[in-house]
Write an enzyme that holds these catalytic residues in place. Structure first.
Site: not given
Ligand SMILES: NC(=O)c1ccc[n+]([C@@H]2O[C@H](COP(=O)([O-])OP(=O)(O)OC[C@H]3O[C@@H](n4cnc5c(N)ncnc54)[C@H](OP(=O)(O)O)[C@@H]3O)[C@@H](O)[C@H]2O)c1
Ligand SMILES: O=P(O)(O)OC[C@H](O)CO
Length: 311
Positions: A86, A114, A118, A169, A232-234
């Site tokens: 996102k 959506g 997580s 959002k 939410s981190r944001n």
């Molecule tokens: N967490 C949620 O609730 C949630 C829900 C829906 C959508 N999202 C979206 O999903 C995305 C990831 O969120 P997240 O919560 O999973 O974040 P996160 O825990 O910080 O994980 C991010 C992932 O991206 C990898 N990454 C970043 N830069 C990279 C690069 N240059 N090369 C390879 N891997 C790279 C990281 O690898 P490293 O660990 O090696 O840094 C890690 O595996 C975001 O856009 C977020 O908005 C998150």
């Molecule tokens: O932790 P955030 O703020 O990246 O929010 C996680 C997801 O986007 C919620 O749907």
């Protein structure tokens, strides 16, 4: 793992919070899941080999480079790309799905977005999401792979709107966190989130998305989840700004990625270039830059010129 008469091979790129949760959902449905992380021992080539689905949950800053790495490898012609990121690319202002589609012009790309905190999904709490693609059969394929009694997946015909909802959002979630950090009350928060949705619709429709998509799961749904949860981190970034911390202090202790910080910057530029009024986004930007305090941002928003609600 349940028994599945028709198991698929799902490659997840990114072993962060969201990639891991999505991998668990597919695995619980009896699919074979391989997760790739740049820090892991499995090569990218071995993870994507023969995959039915290649799902990226890489944070925005890494999407282009990972897409280029995948491009240098053999990709099965049956692979469907799914993006769950996102954000907006700061250089090109492209959405993640656009990065994947430009890199793989002949492959189907599906957006998954959506109200999906997580940590709740990892606790097996029920949730719903949307999957959208210009190729409806690709979205339906992804729907079947991830749907379960705990995760209800809807198809949607507007991939741009679904992806923009999840991306835009995050900016309003920062603002909502600021609002709560300042302890401004429920009326203020309701007004902020409602006017935030107006901003999302305004720029989203101008971008080419359908208005009704913003009132669905990936728009209003995700806005409600993100603006109302300390998970939410944001929201957390905003809350701590409202409580008097600096962005540097907040980021030093933040677990995971808050995409809204970067999205705000890209959005402010785009809104200026296209003469789109986005007052909340603009104030979030100024607070993030340290130009003004949260209290000053509040006063700027409240003392704007009077106007009709619909404009
Ligand atoms: N967490 C949620 O609730 C949630 C829900 C829906 C959508 N999202 C979206 O999903 C995305 C990831 O969120 P997240 O919560 O999973 O974040 P996160 O825990 O910080 O994980 C991010 C992932 O991206 C990898 N990454 C970043 N830069 C990279 C690069 N240059 N090369 C390879 N891997 C790279 C990281 O690898 P490293 O660990 O090696 O840094 C890690 O595996 C975001 O856009 C977020 O908005 C998150
Ligand atoms: O932790 P955030 O703020 O990246 O929010 C996680 C997801 O986007 C919620 O749907």
């Amino acid at each position: 793992m349940g028994t599945n008469p028709n198991p698929k091979l799902v490659a997840i790129l990114g072993a962060g919070a969201w990639g891991t949760a999505l991998g668990n959902l597919a695995q619980t449905n009896g699919h074979q899941v391989r997760i790739w992380s740049r820090q892991g021992s499995q090569t990218l080539a071995s993870v994507i080999e023969g995959a039915d689905i290649i799902l990226s949950a890489i944070s925005m800053k890494g999407v282009s480079s990972v897409a280029e790495q995948v491009k240098s490898l053999p990709v099965s012609p049956k692979s469907i790309f799914v993006t769950a990121t996102k954000g907006l690319d700061p250089q090109t202002t492209c959405l993640p799905s656009q990065v994947w589609q430009i890199t793989f012009p002949d492959s189907p790309v599906v957006v998954l977005s959506g109200p999906n905190l997580s940590k709740e999904i990892q606790k097996s709490l029920p949730a719903a999401t949307a999957v959208a693609s210009s190729i409806p059969s690709a979205a339906e394929f992804v729907q079947v792979v991830f749907s379960s009694h705990l995760f209800r997946v809807y198809t949607n015909p507007d991939p741009l709107g679904v992806e923009l909802g999840g991306t835009l959002k995050n900016v309003i979630a920062i603002a909502a966190g600021v609002c709560d950090g300042l302890q401004l009350g429920t009326n203020a928060k309701a007004a902020l989130v409602t006017r935030g949705l107006t901003e999302m619709v305004r720029i989203g429709v101008q971008w080419g998305a359908k208005m009704e998509t913003f009132y669905g799961l990936s728009g209003l749904g995700d806005l409600l989840a993100t603006c109302n949860s300390a998970l939410s981190r944001n929201y957390q970034v905003g809350y701590q700004l409202g409580s008097g911390k600096t962005l540097t202090e907040i980021l030093a202790n933040l677990e995971g990625t808050a995409e809204g910080i970067n999205t705000t910057q890209v959005l402010v530029q785009r809104a200026k270039q296209q003469y789109i009024s986005m007052p909340i986004t603009e104030q979030v930007y100024r607070v993030l830059q340290g130009e003004i305090t949260p209290e000053q941002a509040l006063s700027e928003l409240m003392l704007r010129d009077m106007k009709p609600e619909y404009h």
